[in-house]
Design a protein around this motif. Structure first.
Motif, PDB file in Angstrom:
ATOM      1  N   GLY A   1     -15.619 -47.873 -20.551  1.00  0.00           N
ATOM      2  CA  GLY A   1     -17.045 -47.866 -20.236  1.00  0.00           C
ATOM      3  C   GLY A   1     -17.705 -46.562 -20.671  1.00  0.00           C
ATOM      4  O   GLY A   1     -17.019 -45.582 -21.000  1.00  0.00           O
ATOM      5  N   ALA A   2     -19.059 -46.582 -20.664  1.00  0.00           N
ATOM      6  CA  ALA A   2     -19.811 -45.443 -21.212  1.00  0.00           C
ATOM      7  C   ALA A   2     -19.541 -44.140 -20.461  1.00  0.00           C
ATOM      8  O   ALA A   2     -19.298 -43.099 -21.068  1.00  0.00           O
ATOM      9  CB  ALA A   2     -21.304 -45.758 -21.193  1.00  0.00           C
ATOM     10  N   LYS A   3     -19.553 -44.191 -19.116  1.00  0.00           N
ATOM     11  CA  LYS A   3     -19.456 -42.925 -18.391  1.00  0.00           C
ATOM     12  C   LYS A   3     -18.110 -42.235 -18.632  1.00  0.00           C
ATOM     13  O   LYS A   3     -18.051 -41.050 -18.957  1.00  0.00           O
ATOM     14  CB  LYS A   3     -19.686 -43.130 -16.890  1.00  0.00           C
ATOM     15  CG  LYS A   3     -19.772 -41.760 -16.235  1.00  0.00           C
ATOM     16  CD  LYS A   3     -19.468 -41.679 -14.819  1.00  0.00           C
ATOM     17  CE  LYS A   3     -19.444 -40.235 -14.357  1.00  0.00           C
ATOM     18  NZ  LYS A   3     -18.184 -39.829 -13.805  1.00  0.00           N
ATOM     19  N   ILE A   4     -17.030 -42.996 -18.503  1.00  0.00           N
ATOM     20  CA  ILE A   4     -15.710 -42.360 -18.680  1.00  0.00           C
ATOM     21  C   ILE A   4     -15.515 -41.920 -20.137  1.00  0.00           C
ATOM     22  O   ILE A   4     -14.821 -40.933 -20.400  1.00  0.00           O
ATOM     23  CB  ILE A   4     -14.560 -43.276 -18.171  1.00  0.00           C
ATOM     24  CG1 ILE A   4     -13.230 -42.520 -18.220  1.00  0.00           C
ATOM     25  CG2 ILE A   4     -14.484 -44.568 -18.874  1.00  0.00           C
ATOM     26  CD1 ILE A   4     -12.055 -43.258 -17.613  1.00  0.00           C
ATOM     27  N   SER A   5     -16.158 -42.609 -21.086  1.00  0.00           N
ATOM     28  CA  SER A   5     -16.033 -42.178 -22.491  1.00  0.00           C
ATOM     29  C   SER A   5     -16.688 -40.814 -22.674  1.00  0.00           C
ATOM     30  O   SER A   5     -16.126 -39.933 -23.340  1.00  0.00           O
ATOM     31  CB  SER A   5     -16.676 -43.207 -23.427  1.00  0.00           C
ATOM     32  OG  SER A   5     -16.000 -44.437 -23.309  1.00  0.00           O
ATOM     33  N   ILE A   6     -17.875 -40.624 -22.073  1.00  0.00           N
ATOM     34  CA  ILE A   6     -18.533 -39.308 -22.174  1.00  0.00           C
ATOM     35  C   ILE A   6     -17.700 -38.262 -21.422  1.00  0.00           C
ATOM     36  O   ILE A   6     -17.499 -37.139 -21.910  1.00  0.00           O
ATOM     37  CB  ILE A   6     -19.975 -39.359 -21.603  1.00  0.00           C
ATOM     38  CG1 ILE A   6     -20.818 -40.415 -22.330  1.00  0.00           C
ATOM     39  CG2 ILE A   6     -20.645 -37.974 -21.679  1.00  0.00           C
ATOM     40  CD1 ILE A   6     -20.944 -40.241 -23.822  1.00  0.00           C
ATOM     41  N   ASP A   7     -17.184 -38.646 -20.259  1.00  0.00           N
ATOM     42  CA  ASP A   7     -16.337 -37.710 -19.497  1.00  0.00           C
ATOM     43  C   ASP A   7     -15.101 -37.303 -20.299  1.00  0.00           C
ATOM     44  O   ASP A   7     -14.617 -36.176 -20.172  1.00  0.00           O
ATOM     45  CB  ASP A   7     -15.885 -38.349 -18.172  1.00  0.00           C
ATOM     46  CG  ASP A   7     -17.000 -38.418 -17.140  1.00  0.00           C
ATOM     47  OD1 ASP A   7     -18.033 -37.759 -17.334  1.00  0.00           O
ATOM     48  OD2 ASP A   7     -16.825 -39.139 -16.130  1.00  0.00           O
ATOM     49  N   SER A   8     -14.578 -38.219 -21.099  1.00  0.00           N
ATOM     50  CA  SER A   8     -13.409 -37.876 -21.908  1.00  0.00           C
ATOM     51  C   SER A   8     -13.808 -36.888 -22.993  1.00  0.00           C
ATOM     52  O   SER A   8     -13.043 -35.982 -23.343  1.00  0.00           O
ATOM     53  CB  SER A   8     -12.810 -39.117 -22.560  1.00  0.00           C
ATOM     54  OG  SER A   8     -12.374 -39.990 -21.560  1.00  0.00           O
ATOM     55  N   ALA A   9     -15.010 -37.057 -23.529  1.00  0.00           N
ATOM     56  CA  ALA A   9     -15.468 -36.163 -24.605  1.00  0.00           C
ATOM     57  C   ALA A   9     -15.718 -34.741 -24.085  1.00  0.00           C
ATOM     58  O   ALA A   9     -15.479 -33.768 -24.808  1.00  0.00           O
ATOM     59  CB  ALA A   9     -16.728 -36.743 -25.248  1.00  0.00           C
ATOM     60  N   THR A  10     -16.191 -34.594 -22.850  1.00  0.00           N
ATOM     61  CA  THR A  10     -16.396 -33.241 -22.297  1.00  0.00           C
ATOM     62  C   THR A  10     -15.107 -32.709 -21.663  1.00  0.00           C
ATOM     63  O   THR A  10     -15.046 -31.556 -21.256  1.00  0.00           O
ATOM     64  CB  THR A  10     -17.456 -33.254 -21.160  1.00  0.00           C
ATOM     65  OG1 THR A  10     -17.068 -34.220 -20.182  1.00  0.00           O
ATOM     66  CG2 THR A  10     -18.841 -33.567 -21.672  1.00  0.00           C
ATOM     67  N   MET A  11     -14.129 -33.586 -21.514  1.00  0.00           N
ATOM     68  CA  MET A  11     -12.885 -33.361 -20.757  1.00  0.00           C
ATOM     69  C   MET A  11     -13.136 -33.265 -19.253  1.00  0.00           C
ATOM     70  O   MET A  11     -12.266 -32.858 -18.494  1.00  0.00           O
ATOM     71  CB  MET A  11     -12.077 -32.175 -21.286  1.00  0.00           C
ATOM     72  CG  MET A  11     -11.411 -32.548 -22.601  1.00  0.00           C
ATOM     73  SD  MET A  11     -10.002 -31.543 -23.077  1.00  0.00           S
ATOM     74  CE  MET A  11      -8.736 -32.157 -21.996  1.00  0.00           C
ATOM     75  N   MET A  12     -14.358 -33.628 -18.832  1.00  0.00           N
ATOM     76  CA  MET A  12     -14.618 -33.706 -17.395  1.00  0.00           C
ATOM     77  C   MET A  12     -13.756 -34.815 -16.778  1.00  0.00           C
ATOM     78  O   MET A  12     -13.361 -34.737 -15.621  1.00  0.00           O
ATOM     79  CB  MET A  12     -16.107 -33.981 -17.145  1.00  0.00           C
ATOM     80  CG  MET A  12     -16.497 -34.027 -15.698  1.00  0.00           C
ATOM     81  SD  MET A  12     -15.993 -32.605 -14.720  1.00  0.00           S
ATOM     82  CE  MET A  12     -17.109 -31.356 -15.308  1.00  0.00           C
ATOM     83  N   ASN A  13     -13.424 -35.830 -17.603  1.00  0.00           N
ATOM     84  CA  ASN A  13     -12.552 -36.883 -17.090  1.00  0.00           C
ATOM     85  C   ASN A  13     -11.229 -36.284 -16.612  1.00  0.00           C
ATOM     86  O   ASN A  13     -10.738 -36.624 -15.536  1.00  0.00           O
ATOM     87  CB  ASN A  13     -12.311 -37.938 -18.180  1.00  0.00           C
ATOM     88  CG  ASN A  13     -11.463 -39.084 -17.665  1.00  0.00           C
ATOM     89  OD1 ASN A  13     -11.719 -39.619 -16.591  1.00  0.00           O
ATOM     90  ND2 ASN A  13     -10.427 -39.445 -18.407  1.00  0.00           N
ATOM     91  N   LYS A  14     -10.680 -35.363 -17.407  1.00  0.00           N
ATOM     92  CA  LYS A  14      -9.397 -34.758 -16.995  1.00  0.00           C
ATOM     93  C   LYS A  14      -9.605 -33.867 -15.782  1.00  0.00           C
ATOM     94  O   LYS A  14      -8.742 -33.778 -14.912  1.00  0.00           O
ATOM     95  CB  LYS A  14      -8.813 -33.969 -18.171  1.00  0.00           C
ATOM     96  CG  LYS A  14      -7.313 -33.900 -18.245  1.00  0.00           C
ATOM     97  CD  LYS A  14      -6.585 -35.220 -18.096  1.00  0.00           C
ATOM     98  CE  LYS A  14      -6.968 -36.267 -19.101  1.00  0.00           C
ATOM     99  NZ  LYS A  14      -6.275 -37.556 -18.882  1.00  0.00           N
TER     100      LYS A  14
END
Ligand code: NDP
Length: 399
Positions: A209-222
């Motif tokens: 999904g869009a939110k987790i994809s952006i979070d992965s790009a900033t590494m905020m997901n990690k």
């Protein structure tokens, strides 16, 4: 005489129209002898919700947006599927007694339904990491009080769950979360700051999904995953590391004191952790690929660059500061990602919002008492408003 008949598990899928939700539907449809679906829910995607309800034979479909209930009723008029709408209906749907609730709503919005599910004794498969970041201790304690099992779906946490000896926590040296590094791993800081939404949405290994994809790009997901792991496995931040593993084959590892390291490997396919969580302690055929080790070339491991991706540093800082800081980081990030997706701020502004939230805003909010879930929601709302104001006054160009 022995019976080979196994009882079907009854499942509710919250966030059934999303990426994890649809992968869950796929796993369930491949294993009709193992599952029956009670309910499916969505926010606004009424067509896909209706189609999904029919596909899985759900008894109930719930749409969060009340303005869309009539559309849902029309779409399901030729079926036996009952309909409801509104966030209270989603909470009640989560609370309805089933064998397992798949929590796949995105963001803080999934907190209440998760709590309702646990309070009513439902085991939960949790993909939705934001509630665990904002209210991890509250949720894990509630699960213990209600004898409820939390089964992690996030691929890293599911990997750790599979190789983690809960009874022998004292023997764990470290949890090692793997990270693909996202689409901007080799970009320089200036290029990253100016990345477009299309570039940021293009994850190299996973379709999400869009939110987790952006979070992965900033590494905020990690960063969110570090906090999620600390609460799920009840370990201090010093025992949680991140390693860049570009191939996304090893989904995470547990390093034990005797030098043993246990890892879970698999394709980059969410159906594996979903199936693992839904069928635990059994295993299912997901229809996804079986890993062929002969096809693996090299598995690489690198240290993350926290100058280019400061989000990781902030996860550790928030764990040190406590729950209020975790709520603040999560809320700020939700506002910033939404503003970036709406093209109001730049990609580089997302991290600016999050740094401002922890370095400037949180010290003024640290007095908030966090005894109840309403306290958590109040702080989340306060941060939402403050970051929106920060965006308007400090980041949006004045025309
Ligand atoms: P998506 O954006 O694809 O789907 C989100 C789902 O939540 C949709 O069904 C959406 O409905 C619903 N939803 C959104 N807002 C609300 C709301 N306010 N109330 C009720 N329902 C709502 O997200 P993903 O599937 O990618 O991610 C879901 C969660 O799982 C996230 O927390 C993510 O971090 C986590 N996760 C995702 C992975 C992945 O591979 N996608 C991997 C690991 C974790 P609608 O379609 O109508 O908008």
């Amino acid at each position: 005489m022995f019976s080979s008949m196994k009882q079907k598990k009854i499942v509710t899928i919250l966030g059934a129209t999303g990426s994890v939700g649809q992968n869950t539907v796929d796993v369930i449809c491949k294993n009709p002898e193992s599952f029956e679906v009670y309910a499916v829910t969505a926010n606004e995607n009424v067509e896909l919700l209706a189609a999904t309800a029919i596909k899985v034979g759900a008894k109930l479909a719930v749409i969060a947006n009340q303005n869309l209930e009539n559309d849902l009723i029309k779409l399901l008029s030729d079926s036996d599927v009952k309909t409801r709408s509104g966030s209270e209906a989603i909470n009640e749907c989560a609370a309805h007694n089933v064998d397992i609730v798949m929590c796949a709503i995105v963001g803080f919005a999934g907190l209440r339904p998760l709590i309702y599910a646990i309070e009513n004794g439902n085991n939960v498969a949790v993909a939705n990491k934001e509630p665990l970041v904002a209210a991890g201790e509250f949720i894990t304690n509630l699960a213990k009080e209600n004898g409820v099992k939390i089964l992690p779906v996030d691929s890293e946490h599911n990997a750790i769950f599979q190789v983690f000896e809960d009874n022998n926590k004292g023997q764990v040296y470290k949890l090692i979360l793997t990270a693909s590094g996202g689409p901007f791993l080799n970009w320089n800081k200036k290029e990253i700051d100016n990345a477009t939404t299309d570039q940021a949405l293009k994850h190299p290994n996973w379709s999400m999904g869009a939110k987790i994809s952006i979070d992965s790009a900033t590494m905020m997901n990690k960063a969110l995953e570090i906090i999620e792991a600390a609460y799920l496995f009840d370990l201090p931040s010093e025992q949680i590391d991140v390693v860049i593993h570009r191939q996304s084959i090893i989904h995470s590892m547990v390093s034990y004191k005797d030098g043993s390291m246990l890892a879970q490997l698999g394709q980059s396919d969410m159906r594996t952790p979903i199936a693992s969580a839904l069928s635990w302690p059994d295993r299912l055929d997901t229809g996804g690929g079986i890993l062929n080790v002969y096809e693996l070339s090299t598995l690489t491991f690198e240290k993350p660059d926290i100058v280019k991706f400061p989000a990781l540093k902030y996860a550790y800082k928030c764990l040190e500061l406590g729950q209020g800081a975790c709520i603040t980081l999560n809320a700020s990030n939700e506002v910033a990602v939404a503003a970036f997706l709406e093209k109001i701020i730049s990609f580089g502004d997302i991290i600016k919002c999050n740094m401002y939230a922890i370095d400037n805003l949180y010290p003024k909010l640290a007095y908030y008492e966090l005894k109840t879930i309403e306290d958590v929601e109040n702080l989340d709302q306060t941060v939402h408003l403050a970051i929106k104001e920060y965006i308007v006054t400090k980041l949006t160009p004045k025309g």
